[in-house]
Design a protein around this motif. Structure first.
Motif, short mmCIF file in Angstrom:
data_model
loop_
_atom_site.label_atom_id
_atom_site.label_comp_id
_atom_site.label_asym_id
_atom_site.label_seq_id
_atom_site.Cartn_x
_atom_site.Cartn_y
_atom_site.Cartn_z
N ILE A 364 7.96 13.97 -33.46
CA ILE A 364 8.84 13.00 -32.78
C ILE A 364 10.18 12.98 -33.50
O ILE A 364 11.24 13.00 -32.86
N GLY A 365 10.13 13.00 -34.84
CA GLY A 365 11.37 13.02 -35.63
C GLY A 365 12.21 14.25 -35.34
O GLY A 365 13.43 14.22 -35.44
N GLN A 366 11.54 15.36 -34.96
CA GLN A 366 12.28 16.60 -34.69
C GLN A 366 12.68 16.72 -33.22
O GLN A 366 13.34 17.67 -32.83
N SER A 367 12.21 15.79 -32.40
CA SER A 367 12.49 15.91 -30.96
C SER A 367 13.91 15.44 -30.66
O SER A 367 14.51 14.73 -31.45
N PRO A 368 14.43 15.83 -29.48
CA PRO A 368 15.79 15.36 -29.13
C PRO A 368 15.82 13.85 -28.88
O PRO A 368 16.89 13.28 -28.70
N PHE A 369 14.65 13.22 -28.86
CA PHE A 369 14.60 11.79 -28.51
C PHE A 369 14.47 10.89 -29.73
O PHE A 369 14.42 9.67 -29.61
N ALA A 370 14.44 11.51 -30.92
CA ALA A 370 14.20 10.74 -32.14
C ALA A 370 15.19 9.60 -32.27
O ALA A 370 16.40 9.80 -32.11
N GLU A 372 15.81 7.20 -30.32
CA GLU A 372 16.38 6.66 -29.07
C GLU A 372 15.48 5.57 -28.53
O GLU A 372 14.32 5.83 -28.17
N ARG A 373 16.04 4.38 -28.43
CA ARG A 373 15.27 3.27 -27.86
C ARG A 373 14.91 3.62 -26.40
O ARG A 373 15.75 4.12 -25.67
N GLY A 374 13.66 3.38 -26.01
CA GLY A 374 13.25 3.70 -24.63
C GLY A 374 12.76 5.13 -24.48
O GLY A 374 12.16 5.47 -23.47
N GLN A 375 13.04 5.97 -25.47
CA GLN A 375 12.60 7.37 -25.40
C GLN A 375 11.63 7.68 -26.53
O GLN A 375 10.79 8.55 -26.41
N ASP A 376 11.81 6.98 -27.64
CA ASP A 376 10.98 7.20 -28.83
C ASP A 376 10.31 5.86 -29.15
O ASP A 376 10.99 4.88 -29.47
N PRO A 377 8.97 5.81 -29.02
CA PRO A 377 8.31 4.51 -29.24
C PRO A 377 8.48 4.01 -30.68
O PRO A 377 8.30 2.83 -30.94
N PHE A 378 8.83 4.90 -31.59
CA PHE A 378 8.95 4.49 -33.00
C PHE A 378 10.41 4.56 -33.45
O PHE A 378 10.70 4.89 -34.60
N TRP A 379 11.31 4.25 -32.53
CA TRP A 379 12.75 4.42 -32.78
C TRP A 379 13.23 3.59 -33.96
O TRP A 379 14.20 3.97 -34.62
N TYR A 520 6.67 7.42 -21.40
CA TYR A 520 7.59 8.17 -22.28
C TYR A 520 7.45 9.65 -21.92
O TYR A 520 6.99 10.46 -22.72
N HIS A 521 7.81 9.97 -20.66
CA HIS A 521 7.49 11.30 -20.15
C HIS A 521 8.23 12.43 -20.84
O HIS A 521 7.67 13.50 -21.05
N ASP A 522 9.50 12.20 -21.18
CA ASP A 522 10.26 13.31 -21.77
C ASP A 522 9.66 13.68 -23.13
O ASP A 522 9.50 14.85 -23.46
N LEU A 523 9.33 12.65 -23.89
CA LEU A 523 8.72 12.91 -25.19
C LEU A 523 7.34 13.56 -25.01
O LEU A 523 6.98 14.49 -25.74
#
Ligand SMILES: O=C(O)CCC(=O)C(=O)O
Length: 583
Positions: A364-370, A372-379, A520-523
């Protein structure tokens, strides 16, 4: 047979509203109900009927959310029942009268999450279909809410129809979401597919909304058991349950390759933190570091029907850590629990060095969504925990099947695990996943925002039979695999920091959990791709699924057994599913 015109009305809403208007206990919400009663008359066409039904469902849902927040529980339930009726009318109307929307059986190829993710390039579905799919999404949740009881059979039926529709309409994220919903409903309510009468919801316990009784402090030696072990052997009935692990190892260090083995075999481990990687602190030193910042305080309550039984403390004056720690001397139990570290104490955040394996494995930390509120549940991670001796949280599972690492900076904690697989968590531990659809105003005045609340609830006390304990003290870390129920008791005043993360061995199960109930489909797509490429690199084969988790193939076979029309299910050879060795 009813004429098309009469079928353009909202019969379910009309009858629900009229029965609620007959209930004198609901006088407070009668004006709202009367207002919607006037909107159930037949509409000009399907499009107008759908728009009106969604509008009414939103108004009712919005009022229900407000009622619940003002503690009008009965009124809130009544309004949500009416909102559900409006959504059912919407769905019936569009599925019966709009041939384009009628569901067909989805193919296995396009239904598996992997292929769903690849289908993005297909032509867009019609706006009407998208609206219908959204309404069905809301309806699945409404069926699972306690109103006062969930109706899993109806939720399942709705999710199956929606899955077929999303599949046919080439809405890959929606199809992935409904497939995940079907799996979860069947896991939690294995009888849902066989409910003889779907009008009858399951009997359920009354929800407790009142103020809970004070919980006595739990002291160090109470109920203490041997370090890292489980108690007496299980009885015959209990022996059905297979444990994910029966003991927690303690190590003097945790090199990267060893961590990976624990992750693959889904076992927790306690290890010493390398020298100089974290400051050891007591509560007063942390108070000085935190500089009087105002914080979100939490409190445990055995009757709290929320995640880990930890509820936010409202309406208090000084919310600084100093005030909290002073309160402990008078028996106060307010704590920092999973509080964003960066906002509580950036000075501390900058002094912590996380283990190197974490940085390299955290997908998740390496994803483009790291972040991001609404994209990363652990933002908002890492998190801070500051708790007094004798405090605890309730049993819970961390979100999205994620892994967890906690470094203890001060004090000593007892971690208690119930390492049962998810189906046994529902069956033997009586886990219940509570879902709620909250409707709030959107950014502009005309629209509403739908927000799903998901709390998994475990009973206040769980059987000792499967409990596995381990203690963790200042200067040590604990790593916890995804999906394992646990609770923590603070044996001394404790300070700890934590992060949730997902490595490649958890990516597949996490992706599923990220599709439903929260989307959280994109993630999820990202994690699935990582897991596919990792396993094809290793094995040059179709990706496999770690542990005892069911593969998409076995899930689809199970769904077939429940009568779900997956026509191509039997055509797929089971050899596509490979099970990884566990060690
Ligand atoms: O340390 C604690 O009190 C609880 C940590 C925990 O279980 C969690 O955040 O999932």
């Amino acid at each position: 047979m009813a004429s098309a015109c009469s079928r353009l009305s909202m019969p379910r809403l009309a009858s629900t509203v009229s029965s609620l208007l007959g209930d004198s206990n609901l006088l407070k919400v009668h004006p709202i109900l009367k207002a919607v009663a006037g909107r159930t008359a037949p509409k000009k066409d399907v499009a107008e009927g759908m728009a009106e039904a969604q509008d009414v469902a939103d108004l009712l849902g919005f009022s229900a959310t407000n009622c619940l927040e003002s503690c009008y529980v009965q009124e809130s339930q009544a309004l949500r029942r009416a909102a559900r009726a409006a959504l059912e009318d919407l769905v019936d109307l569009s599925l019966e009268l709009e041939p384009m929307c009628s569901p067909v059986a989805p193919s296995l190829e396009a239904t598996s999450n992997r292929n769903v993710a690849n289908a993005a390039a297909r032509p867009a579905a019609s706006v009407a279909t998208e609206r219908l799919v959204e309404a069905m999404d809301q309806l699945v949740i409404r069926h699972l809410e306690c109103l006062p009881c969930p109706n899993p059979a109806k939720a399942l039926q709705c999710a199956q129809r929606a899955l077929a529709l999303a599949q046919r309409s080439q809405l890959p994220h929606a199809a992935g979401r409904f497939l995940a919903a079907v799996k979860q409903i069947l896991l939690q309510y294995p009888d849902a597919a066989e409910e003889p009468n779907m009008q009858n919801p399951l009997p359920c316990k009354r929800r407790r909304f009142g103020k809970e009784s004070p919980e006595p402090r739990i002291f160090e030696m109470q109920g203490r058991r041997a370090e890292g072990t489980r108690s007496c052997p299980p009885t015959t009935a209990e022996a059905e349950a297979s444990l994910m692990f029966a003991k927690v190892d303690r190590l003097s260090c945790l090199p990267d390759d060893l961590f990976e083995q624990y992750s693959i075999s889904r076992r927790p481990v306690v290890a010493k933190c390398p020298e100089g990687t974290l400051p050891l602190l007591d509560a007063q030193q942390l108070v000085d570091l935190c500089q009087g910042r105002q914080l979100q305080l939490m409190e445990y309550g055995p009757g709290h029907e929320v995640w880990a039984k930890m509820a936010q403390v409202k309406d208090i004056g000084d919310r600084s850590l100093g005030a909290v720690v002073r309160g402990w001397t008078e028996g106060g139990q307010q704590v920092l629990f999973d509080h964003p570290l960066e906002t509580a104490c950036p000075e501390l955040a900058s002094r912590i060095r996380w283990p190197s394996f974490l940085e390299s494995c955290d997908l998740i930390g390496q994803s483009p969504f790291a972040g991001e509120r609404g994209q990363d549940p652990f933002w908002d991670h890492p998190s801070l925990f500051v708790q007094p001796r004798g405090s605890q949280c309730g049993v819970h599972v961390d979100g999205a099947e994620s892994q967890f690492i906690q470094l203890v900076l001060g004090g000593r904690k007892r971690w208690s695990f119930w390492p049962l697989h998810v189906a046994d968590q529902f069956k033997l531990l009586k886990r219940r996943d509570k879902l709620q659809l909250e409707v709030r105003p959107g950014c502009d005045s005309e629209h509403f925002r739908h927000q799903i609340r998901h709390d998994q609830i475990f009973p206040e006390t769980l059987p000792e039979t499967w409990r596995v304990d381990v203690e963790v003290e200042a200067g040590e870390m604990i790593l916890v695999p995804g999906g394992v129920p646990h609770m923590v008791t603070n044996l001394q005043d404790c300070i700890a920091v934590s992060r949730n993360f997902v490595d490649v061995h958890h990516a597949r199960s996490c992706a599923d959990a990220l599709r439903w109930p929260l989307p959280y489909h994109d993630l999820a797509d990202f994690l699935e791709k990582q897991s596919v490429s990792e396993y094809s690199l290793q094995t040059d084969q179709t990706p496999s699924f770690v542990g005892t988790e069911k593969s998409p193939f076995s899930w689809l076979c199970m769904l077939c057994a429940f009568g779900v029309p997956f026509v191509e299910c039997v055509a797929r050879p089971p050899s596509a599913v490979q099970v990884l060795p566990r060690w």
